[in-house]
Design an enzyme around this catalytic site. Structure first.
Site, PDB file in Angstrom:
ATOM      1  N   ARG A  15       0.756  -1.264   0.061  1.00  0.00           N
ATOM      2  CA  ARG A  15      -0.006  -0.036   0.025  1.00  0.00           C
ATOM      3  C   ARG A  15       0.872   1.236  -0.133  1.00  0.00           C
ATOM      4  NH1 ARG A  15      -3.603  -1.531   5.114  1.00  0.00           N
ATOM      5  NH2 ARG A  15      -1.622  -2.521   5.639  1.00  0.00           N
ATOM      6  N   LYS A  73       1.861   1.715   7.539  1.00  0.00           N
ATOM      7  CA  LYS A  73       1.918   1.215   8.647  1.00  0.00           C
ATOM      8  C   LYS A  73       2.767   1.953   9.433  1.00  0.00           C
ATOM      9  CE  LYS A  73       0.391  -2.415   9.678  1.00  0.00           C
ATOM     10  NZ  LYS A  73      -0.621  -2.595  10.502  1.00  0.00           N
ATOM     11  N   TYR A  92      -1.130   4.465  10.850  1.00  0.00           N
ATOM     12  CA  TYR A  92      -1.776   3.453  11.962  1.00  0.00           C
ATOM     13  C   TYR A  92      -0.349   3.283  12.750  1.00  0.00           C
ATOM     14  CZ  TYR A  92      -5.636   2.109   9.039  1.00  0.00           C
ATOM     15  OH  TYR A  92      -6.825   2.053   8.383  1.00  0.00           O
ATOM     16  N   HIS A  94      -0.858   1.269  16.199  1.00  0.00           N
ATOM     17  CA  HIS A  94      -1.244   0.114  17.087  1.00  0.00           C
ATOM     18  C   HIS A  94      -0.239   0.047  18.163  1.00  0.00           C
ATOM     19  CE1 HIS A  94      -4.293  -1.119  14.324  1.00  0.00           C
ATOM     20  NE2 HIS A  94      -3.546  -1.103  13.255  1.00  0.00           N
ATOM     21  N   GLU A 116      -5.909   4.803  13.906  1.00  0.00           N
ATOM     22  CA  GLU A 116      -7.036   3.554  14.516  1.00  0.00           C
ATOM     23  C   GLU A 116      -7.695   4.335  15.749  1.00  0.00           C
ATOM     24  OE1 GLU A 116      -2.909   2.786  16.581  1.00  0.00           O
ATOM     25  OE2 GLU A 116      -3.784   3.247  14.371  1.00  0.00           O
ATOM     26  N   ARG A 201     -25.961  -4.628  19.487  1.00  0.00           N
ATOM     27  CA  ARG A 201     -25.118  -4.979  18.247  1.00  0.00           C
ATOM     28  C   ARG A 201     -25.685  -6.375  17.678  1.00  0.00           C
ATOM     29  NH1 ARG A 201     -23.003  -2.514  13.828  1.00  0.00           N
ATOM     30  NH2 ARG A 201     -21.714  -4.188  12.771  1.00  0.00           N
ATOM     31  N   VAL A 265      -7.540 -11.450  13.220  1.00  0.00           N
ATOM     32  CA  VAL A 265      -7.382  -9.961  12.466  1.00  0.00           C
ATOM     33  C   VAL A 265      -6.950  -9.215  13.543  1.00  0.00           C
ATOM     34  CG1 VAL A 265      -8.518  -8.351  11.231  1.00  0.00           C
ATOM     35  CG2 VAL A 265      -9.234 -10.561  10.849  1.00  0.00           C
ATOM     36  N   ASP A 268      -2.864  -7.169  15.418  1.00  0.00           N
ATOM     37  CA  ASP A 268      -2.177  -5.998  15.373  1.00  0.00           C
ATOM     38  C   ASP A 268      -2.214  -5.316  16.722  1.00  0.00           C
ATOM     39  OD1 ASP A 268      -4.347  -5.171  14.833  1.00  0.00           O
ATOM     40  OD2 ASP A 268      -3.720  -4.247  12.816  1.00  0.00           O
ATOM     41  N   VAL A 296      -1.077 -12.759  10.026  1.00  0.00           N
ATOM     42  CA  VAL A 296      -0.866 -11.574   9.217  1.00  0.00           C
ATOM     43  C   VAL A 296      -1.141 -10.299   9.971  1.00  0.00           C
ATOM     44  CG1 VAL A 296      -0.416 -10.763   6.964  1.00  0.00           C
ATOM     45  CG2 VAL A 296      -0.349 -13.265   7.332  1.00  0.00           C
ATOM     46  N   ALA A 297      -0.191  -9.217  10.094  1.00  0.00           N
ATOM     47  CA  ALA A 297      -1.007  -8.153  10.858  1.00  0.00           C
ATOM     48  C   ALA A 297      -1.117  -7.148   9.771  1.00  0.00           C
ATOM     49  CB  ALA A 297       0.218  -7.953  11.876  1.00  0.00           C
ATOM     50  N   ASN A 298      -0.805  -7.225   8.446  1.00  0.00           N
ATOM     51  CA  ASN A 298      -1.086  -6.336   7.469  1.00  0.00           C
ATOM     52  C   ASN A 298      -2.015  -6.881   6.459  1.00  0.00           C
ATOM     53  OD1 ASN A 298       1.167  -7.772   6.807  1.00  0.00           O
ATOM     54  ND2 ASN A 298       1.798  -5.858   5.112  1.00  0.00           N
TER      55      ASN A 298
END
Length: 368
Positions: A15, A73, A92, A94, A116, A201, A265, A268, A296-298
């Site tokens: 990205r 990231k 981001y 995190h 975030e 919700r 998900v 991260d 996978v964190a991304n």
């Protein structure tokens, strides 16, 4: 303002934080934009397109020397050398899952605004939402892929076939990630159950999905019972800015089916599965107690063209406000002020401070 767009260097992160169209908008507002050479190639955006938009192509060192650096990231260790006390970093972060980065930002005195934790009055997270949508949809896809035998899974087709039952998919969390994961999994024909602590919700999800999805209140006994039947578990729990709670413990893994798959998900933010750890697109899984773990964190980095445009659609208005007003933008936009995580060596995100036992100040105190 001089704005720098570095190339993302995290493993398989394709990205880029600004498209040529976004750069053109910034330039027309009177700002100077410098873009690291090749920064957009992974998303199919050429250097020539950035030049045509008014950017100047530079080295990584030059891009990071800008007044404001906009990334996708969080900085990794090799980028810590670029952190400094007169840098405004918009990306981001995190931090609740990354003590080393938190310490590096505080030591350098960098002003870090995290996508975030930018939060609207209704509690929604506008800069996290587009990537949560992508990651949620990908979670179902990746889960389906890794249930295949060659990937280490049970050898189950997510939607089954006539005469053979589909997979049981357990979605932990009914927010943006969980809703999108459920949408794709149910669309593929799986039996989907969503767990959440918020009854309102669950009512909403029951209304929109109807009989295609089952909703259950998230309690430890309910989770413990459900994991024994799950073929795929999607971790989708989010507490804004904070470390995710461990809802699936190591002890529960031994009760799960051999070859079942967990896609967390929330990795991260530390993950909602006790045994999860960050992995990469080049080596995405590992096995604990016979259960395949995907961490996978991304995740959105695997579909960079879609992800880049989805992200920039949301970040550009905030980037323009910061470019036009600098830190004064935080005084006129409370949502953006909530994104402030570090400033002049002080931590301004209470959830991160709680995670690491670090004293915090409020954004207003830091700005004062």
């Amino acid at each position: 303002m001089l704005i720098g767009i570095p190339k993302e260097i995290k493993t398989m992160e394709n990205r880029v934080s600004m498209t040529p169209g976004a750069v053109e908008t910034l330039v027309r507002r009177g700002h100077a934009v410098i873009v690291e050479k090749g920064a957009g190639l992974g998303s199919g955006l050429s250097d020539d397109e950035y030049v045509a938009a008014g950017a100047r192509m530079v080295s990584a060192d030059e891009a990071w020397a800008a007044e404001m650096v906009i990334k996708v990231k969080e900085p990794i260790a090799s980028e810590y050398k670029y952190l400094r006390d007169d840098l405004l970093l918009f990306t981001y972060l995190h931090l609740a899952a990354d003590k080393k980065l938190t310490d590096a930002l505080l030591k350098a005195g960098t002003t870090g605004i995290a996508y975030e934790t930018v939060q609207l009055p209704d509690g929604s997270l506008p800069l996290l939402t587009p990537m949560s949508e992508v990651a949620g949809r990908m979670a179902a896809q990746e889960g389906a892929l890794h249930l295949e035998k060659p990937k280490g899974g049970r050898g189950i087709l997510l939607g089954g076939v006539p005469g053979v039952a589909p997979a049981n998919v357990m979605v932990m969390g009914g927010g943006v990630v969980g809703t999108n994961a459920a949408k794709i999994a149910a669309g593929m024909g799986a039996r989907v159950t969503i767990f959440d602590v918020n009854h309102a919700r669950l009512q909403y999800l029951d209304d929109i999905f109807g009989s295609r999805v089952t909703t259950i209140t998230s309690t430890e006994p309910n989770i413990r019972a459900a994991v024994t039947q799950a073929d795929l578990v999607v971790g989708a729990v989010l507490i804004p800015g904070a470390k995710a709670p461990n809802l699936i413990t190591r002890g529960m893994l031994s009760t799960m089916k051999e070859g079942s798959v967990i896609v967390d998900v929330a990795v991260d933010q530390g993950g909602c599965v006790e045994t999860i750890k960050p992995t990469t697109h080049t080596d995405p899984t590992y096995v604990v107690d016979g259960v395949v773990h995907y961490g996978v964190a991304n995740m959105p980095g695997a579909v960079p063209r879609t992800s880049t445009f989805a992200l920039v659609n949301q970040t550009l208005p905030y980037a323009l406000l910061l470019a036009d007003k600098g830190l004064d933008a935080l005084g006129v936009n409370n949502s953006l002020k909530l994104g402030l995580n570090t400033m002049k060596g002080r931590l301004t995100c209470a959830a991160v401070g709680e995670a690491f036992g670090i004293d915090t100040v409020t954004p207003d105190e830091a700005l004062a």
